[in-house]
Write an enzyme that holds these catalytic residues in place. Sequence first.
Site, PDB file in Angstrom:
ATOM      1  N   ARG A 198       0.652  -0.908   0.049  1.00 41.99           N
ATOM      2  CA  ARG A 198      -0.486  -0.206  -0.157  1.00 41.99           C
ATOM      3  C   ARG A 198       0.551   1.418   0.303  1.00 41.99           C
ATOM      4  NH1 ARG A 198      -3.367  -2.610   5.278  1.00 41.99           N
ATOM      5  NH2 ARG A 198      -2.023  -3.800   4.867  1.00 41.99           N
ATOM      6  N   GLN A 257      12.746 -15.817   5.978  1.00 40.46           N
ATOM      7  CA  GLN A 257      10.099 -15.730   5.949  1.00 40.46           C
ATOM      8  C   GLN A 257      10.951 -16.478   5.141  1.00 40.46           C
ATOM      9  OE1 GLN A 257       7.334 -13.375   6.959  1.00 40.46           O
ATOM     10  NE2 GLN A 257       6.279 -15.141   6.095  1.00 40.46           N
TER      11      GLN A 257
HETATM   12  C1  UD1 Z   1      -1.404  -6.257  10.880  1.00 40.81           C
HETATM   13  C2  UD1 Z   1      -2.269  -7.551  11.550  1.00 40.81           C
HETATM   14  C3  UD1 Z   1      -3.563  -6.699  12.215  1.00 40.81           C
HETATM   15  C4  UD1 Z   1      -3.757  -5.396  13.252  1.00 40.81           C
HETATM   16  C5  UD1 Z   1      -2.504  -4.711  12.717  1.00 40.81           C
HETATM   17  C6  UD1 Z   1      -1.987  -3.926  13.390  1.00 40.81           C
HETATM   18  C7  UD1 Z   1      -2.721  -9.433  10.666  1.00 40.81           C
HETATM   19  C8  UD1 Z   1      -2.443 -10.802  10.416  1.00 40.81           C
HETATM   20  N1  UD1 Z   1      -2.718  -8.649  11.409  1.00 40.81           N
HETATM   21  O1  UD1 Z   1      -2.076  -6.497  10.165  1.00 40.81           O
HETATM   22  O2  UD1 Z   1      -4.441  -7.506  13.088  1.00 40.81           O
HETATM   23  O3  UD1 Z   1      -4.527  -4.602  13.023  1.00 40.81           O
HETATM   24  O4  UD1 Z   1      -1.431  -5.267  11.341  1.00 40.81           O
HETATM   25  O5  UD1 Z   1      -1.155  -2.907  12.961  1.00 40.81           O
HETATM   26  O6  UD1 Z   1      -1.150  -9.970  11.159  1.00 40.81           O
HETATM   27  N2  UD1 Z   1       5.096  -9.141   8.135  1.00 40.81           N
HETATM   28  C9  UD1 Z   1       6.213 -10.175   7.515  1.00 40.81           C
HETATM   29  N3  UD1 Z   1       5.823 -11.390   6.912  1.00 40.81           N
HETATM   30  C10 UD1 Z   1       4.196 -11.400   6.335  1.00 40.81           C
HETATM   31  C11 UD1 Z   1       3.564 -10.070   6.843  1.00 40.81           C
HETATM   32  C12 UD1 Z   1       3.763  -9.307   7.261  1.00 40.81           C
HETATM   33  O7  UD1 Z   1       7.208 -10.163   8.730  1.00 40.81           O
HETATM   34  O8  UD1 Z   1       4.340 -12.362   5.405  1.00 40.81           O
HETATM   35  C13 UD1 Z   1       5.546  -7.866   8.256  1.00 40.81           C
HETATM   36  C14 UD1 Z   1       5.425  -7.326   7.984  1.00 40.81           C
HETATM   37  O9  UD1 Z   1       6.641  -6.172   7.473  1.00 40.81           O
HETATM   38  C15 UD1 Z   1       4.863  -5.913   9.254  1.00 40.81           C
HETATM   39  C16 UD1 Z   1       4.048  -6.613  10.226  1.00 40.81           C
HETATM   40  O10 UD1 Z   1       4.279  -8.276   9.696  1.00 40.81           O
HETATM   41  O11 UD1 Z   1       6.017  -5.452   9.537  1.00 40.81           O
HETATM   42  C17 UD1 Z   1       2.361  -6.597   9.686  1.00 40.81           C
HETATM   43  O12 UD1 Z   1       2.170  -6.599   8.868  1.00 40.81           O
HETATM   44  P1  UD1 Z   1       1.118  -5.763   7.996  1.00 40.81           P
HETATM   45  O13 UD1 Z   1       0.841  -6.501   6.155  1.00 40.81           O
HETATM   46  O14 UD1 Z   1       1.131  -4.713   7.786  1.00 40.81           O
HETATM   47  O15 UD1 Z   1      -0.449  -6.629   8.751  1.00 40.81           O
HETATM   48  P2  UD1 Z   1      -1.394  -5.638   8.533  1.00 40.81           P
HETATM   49  O16 UD1 Z   1      -2.392  -5.759   7.237  1.00 40.81           O
HETATM   50  O17 UD1 Z   1      -1.419  -4.194   8.935  1.00 40.81           O
HETATM   51 CA    CA Z   2       0.235  -3.423   8.853  1.00 40.39          CA
END
Ligand code: UD1
Ligand code: CA
Length: 480
Positions: free
Chosen positions: A18, A78
């Site tokens: 995004r 990962q």
């Molecule tokens: C996530 C939470 C949501 C919460 C929000 C708070 C989940 C499924 N959802 O959503 O409930 O309200 O954060 O900000 O967890 N990341 C990884 N590996 C991945 C995917 C993501 O390391 O495969 C990391 C991203 O880099 C990021 C964090 O995890 O720093 C959160 O990921 P993001 O995709 O931003 O989750 P949200 O949709 O914001």
């Molecule tokens: Ca997030």
Amino acid sequence: MTDTQLAIVILAAGQGTRMKSSLPKVLHPIGGRPLVAHVISTARDLDAAYVRVVVRHERDRVAEAIDDGGADLQIVDQDEIPGTGRAVEVALQQLPGDFGGDVLVLSGDVPLLEASELAELIAAHRASGAAATLLSARMPDPTGYGRVVRAADGTVERIVEQKDASADEAAIDEINAGVYVFRAAQLRAHIGAVGTANSQGERYLTDVIGLLRAAGDQVAATVAPDPRVALGVNDRIQLAEAARILNDRIVRRWQREGVTVMDPATTWIDETVTLAPDVTVRPNTQLLRATVVATGAVIGPDTTLTDCEVGEHARVTRTDGTLAVIGARASVGPFAYLRPGTYLGADGKIGTFVETKNARIGDASKVPHLSYVGDAEVGVGANIGAGTIVANYDGVAKHRTEVGDHVRTGSHNVFVAPVRIGDGAYTGAGTVVRKDVPPGALALLAAPQRNIEGWVGRSRPGTAAAEAAERAEQGGQEED
Ligand code: UD1
Ligand code: CA
């Protein structure tokens, strides 16, 4: 191992779609540092036995930015399986198999939490004996966050993501901050069971909450008193919000330390800046990176200083400076451009429309107007005339210019480097200095001026200039 050991897992593997950026989301800066660096330095303030940072997208760039040299910090890669649940699972595999303490999970894109708030979360978790404690917040606009679904008795039942939420669930304003403490054993027991039956087909860490509840484990939530600390950065709008909140904090911190900030709304101060009491920051000013300002200095308005050092009681007005040192009581601007390697001594002056680069200007020396000084050394007490250009570049190489102590140079000079103007020397107006000037000499490059009498009257008859000249010749300035 004792039960109260802490491991911290920081999630930073996502791309941040995004953001629509070639820069990985967690590397976008606020307060002069990448988002993830804020999270790491907060984690560093907690007493953790292990810190694991999970990376994948642009792995090397992220890894480089987060390596702070700490031996206990380890980067975990990962694999291609997406989701925050998978990210935590691979991190757990990099903890000692018998680790039996608590695992604090932090998101690399939730940068505003402070160590004291996390310490309280951990303390509440340990006091309650819950299998997991999550940080929640009541957001005025919860759009985009996971919602905390509570049972009739008020206990946390599960988390539902925005994209998977029913209309009723979407109306919940209590959001999951993406920050949790888990008992390691319970986390291990359930993380593998997290499936992909959701709208994104990802393995959600948030599902562990529901799984723990289903297994009869206790889940607790601490509601952040100020929802702003839970702000997650997913897009550029939230990036600007986070930067603003952090900046407000930094400005207030310096105000409490005795700094006058006239207009906090237009003042931006990086976290890495150091200000002394009785510094005044005037509107529209950015103080960036390792900038240090000493007591009594007045900076701004309309000034950007990056990696600059400003001495006591100096004044810097409408100036752009990078890697410059400004001495005590010196005066800079308005409209000065200090490029890297500028050093201005105590009581010195770099004035209006002056550009400097790799230039050392000694104590009490002045470059007051409309000049360029590059690759030069100016002694003490010298005065460089208005409109002086140091011609440091011959088209191939840069050369140095030396100007001695107490030199006085005329207006509109060019110093063609390499050249040296000795101590106490003078130069006349309009001099192009190509040869060294010995100490105490006057350098002149002046062809005799020739006046062609009556030229305007003969060559431009009937013009206003010719008429004015005629009046002057007739001895009167007044109109007749
Ligand atoms: C996530 C939470 C949501 C919460 C929000 C708070 C989940 C499924 N959802 O959503 O409930 O309200 O954060 O900000 O967890 N990341 C990884 N590996 C991945 C995917 C993501 O390391 O495969 C990391 C991203 O880099 C990021 C964090 O995890 O720093 C959160 O990921 P993001 O995709 O931003 O989750 P949200 O949709 O914001
Ligand atoms: Ca997030």
